[in-house]
Write a protein that holds these residues in place. Structure first.
Motif, PDB file in Angstrom:
ATOM      1  N   LEU A  84       0.812  -1.268  -0.230  1.00 53.15           N
ATOM      2  CA  LEU A  84       0.325   0.009  -0.249  1.00 53.15           C
ATOM      3  C   LEU A  84       1.155   1.444  -0.260  1.00 53.15           C
ATOM      4  CD1 LEU A  84      -3.050   0.792   0.061  1.00 53.15           C
ATOM      5  CD2 LEU A  84      -2.724   1.326   2.400  1.00 53.15           C
ATOM      6  N   LEU A  85       1.793   1.785   0.919  1.00 58.10           N
ATOM      7  CA  LEU A  85       3.074   2.285   0.135  1.00 58.10           C
ATOM      8  C   LEU A  85       3.130   2.742  -0.913  1.00 58.10           C
ATOM      9  CD1 LEU A  85       5.000   4.574   2.553  1.00 58.10           C
ATOM     10  CD2 LEU A  85       6.125   2.525   2.412  1.00 58.10           C
ATOM     11  N   LYS A  86       3.916   1.146  -0.867  1.00 58.35           N
ATOM     12  CA  LYS A  86       4.393   1.731  -2.714  1.00 58.35           C
ATOM     13  C   LYS A  86       3.367   1.955  -3.801  1.00 58.35           C
ATOM     14  CE  LYS A  86       6.681  -1.315  -6.266  1.00 58.35           C
ATOM     15  NZ  LYS A  86       7.183  -2.663  -6.510  1.00 58.35           N
ATOM     16  N   ALA A  87       2.307   1.589  -3.465  1.00 49.92           N
ATOM     17  CA  ALA A  87       0.965   2.135  -4.852  1.00 49.92           C
ATOM     18  C   ALA A  87       0.889   3.761  -3.883  1.00 49.92           C
ATOM     19  CB  ALA A  87      -0.409   1.535  -4.227  1.00 49.92           C
ATOM     20  N   TYR A  88       0.317   3.945  -3.086  1.00 48.29           N
ATOM     21  CA  TYR A  88       0.187   5.866  -2.945  1.00 48.29           C
ATOM     22  C   TYR A  88       1.775   6.768  -2.930  1.00 48.29           C
ATOM     23  CZ  TYR A  88      -3.418   4.866   0.439  1.00 48.29           C
ATOM     24  OH  TYR A  88      -4.468   4.972   1.403  1.00 48.29           O
ATOM     25  N   TYR A  89       2.916   6.023  -3.068  1.00 46.26           N
ATOM     26  CA  TYR A  89       4.332   6.932  -3.138  1.00 46.26           C
ATOM     27  C   TYR A  89       4.674   6.934  -4.867  1.00 46.26           C
ATOM     28  CZ  TYR A  89       8.955   8.354  -3.335  1.00 46.26           C
ATOM     29  OH  TYR A  89      10.017   8.676  -4.095  1.00 46.26           O
ATOM     30  N   THR A  90       3.648   5.838  -5.817  1.00 46.11           N
ATOM     31  CA  THR A  90       3.989   5.669  -7.435  1.00 46.11           C
ATOM     32  C   THR A  90       2.986   6.607  -7.242  1.00 46.11           C
ATOM     33  OG1 THR A  90       4.263   3.805  -7.275  1.00 46.11           O
ATOM     34  CG2 THR A  90       3.643   4.507  -8.830  1.00 46.11           C
ATOM     35  N   GLU A  91       1.667   6.948  -7.075  1.00 47.06           N
ATOM     36  CA  GLU A  91       0.708   7.683  -6.736  1.00 47.06           C
ATOM     37  C   GLU A  91       0.747   9.058  -6.787  1.00 47.06           C
ATOM     38  OE1 GLU A  91      -4.279   8.214  -6.534  1.00 47.06           O
ATOM     39  OE2 GLU A  91      -3.083   6.693  -5.788  1.00 47.06           O
TER      40      GLU A  91
END
Length: 293
Positions: A84-91
């Motif tokens: 979830l952290l990776k998804a937030y950071y990418t977005e």
């Protein structure tokens, strides 16, 4: 030496991870009346706790409370939902590129987005290790209770022995007055003999038999000896090393029986007065025995 059944003991252990506290309270009871309150992870140790308490305290209304509190920093641990952290950071990074914005704070922002940091309650995985910490604390608290009981027992011993000594003094007064009582009875009997011996229906043999019975009925010599022996036995028992509360209760009953018999047989106002005072002292003893181990 006597021990009271009233007692209190406590022990505490503070570490960086947790705090353990143990409190044990004891009141008087005819038998062991034990209640135990422990944390859930120690529920399988209750039988062992009961055995420890029974062996150490023998008798009384006893309550044992064990509290186990973890420090705030140890109550829960944070875990990171990496996907979830990776998804937030990418977005957030894509949006920053489109807006030509500074990306310096993107990681911190992503880390604090909803459900990235999750708290998990720690399980009590080391119950046996915790018990190894609790057990010596219970022993320490039990020692505290017994020390408290011993100190209370010293005061009880002094008080009870003062009552026993008072009964001895009163018995000595009874013994001192007894010859006066006997002579008074003899004087009354001689007067009655003078009145009835002149009667034509007077039977000398029957009269002598009844007089022997009458004198034996009024004789308190045996009761005085037995009372002295009971008082001596009571004193010996007080200073025995083992618990003696129940035994002292039985002896006090025998003391009361002899005092009552002296009162009923003496037929003398002065001795009756001493008997009443002895009964008062004996009641004080019985009240204190109720709290003796």
């Amino acid at each position: 030496m006597l021990h009271s059944m009233t007692g209190f003991g406590s022990a505490r252990l503070d570490t960086e991870q947790y705090c353990i506290s143990v409190e044990i309270r004891s009141l008087n009871s005819k038998s062991m009346d034990l209640s135990v309150r422990t944390p859930k992870f120690l529920s399988d140790k209750e039988y062992e706790i009961r055995n420890m308490v029974q062996k150490a305290l023998v008798r009384g209304k006893v309550s044992v409370t064990v509290e186990f509190t973890k420090n705030r920093t140890q109550k829960a641990r944070n875990t990171i939902n990496k996907d979830l952290l990776k998804a937030y950071y990418t977005e957030l990074s894509e949006v920053a590129d489109k807006l030509a914005a500074d990306k310096g704070e993107l990681f911190r922002l992503a880390l604090h987005m909803p459900e990235v940091l999750q708290q998990e309650e720690q399980e009590d995985e080391n119950a046996d290790e915790d018990w190894s910490q609790v057990q010596p604390l219970i022993q320490e608290a039990l020692q505290g209770v017994n020390s408290f009981r011993a100190n209370e027992g010293k005061a009880l011993t002094t008080e009870i022995m003062s009552y026993i000594d008072r009964i001895r003094i009163l018995l000595a007064e009874v013994d001192k007055h007894d010859p006066v009582r006997v002579e008074s009875i003899r004087t009354r009997i001689r007067g009655h003999i003078a009145e009835i011996s002149s009667s034509e229906h007077f039977d000398q043999n029957r009269f002598e038999q009844e007089m022997i019975y009458y004198m034996e009925k009024l004789d308190i010599a045996e009761e005085k000896v037995r009372l002295v022996n009971h008082l001596h036995y009571f004193t010996e028992t007080v200073f025995l090393p083992e618990p003696t509360g129940k035994k002292l209760g039985f002896i006090s009953q025998e003391i009361g029986r002899e005092i009552n018999t002296i009162g009923s047989k003496a037929n003398d106002a002065t001795i009756q007065h001493h008997v009443v005072e002895m009964k008062e002292e004996l009641e004080k003893i019985k009240e204190q025995i109720n709290n003796i181990l």
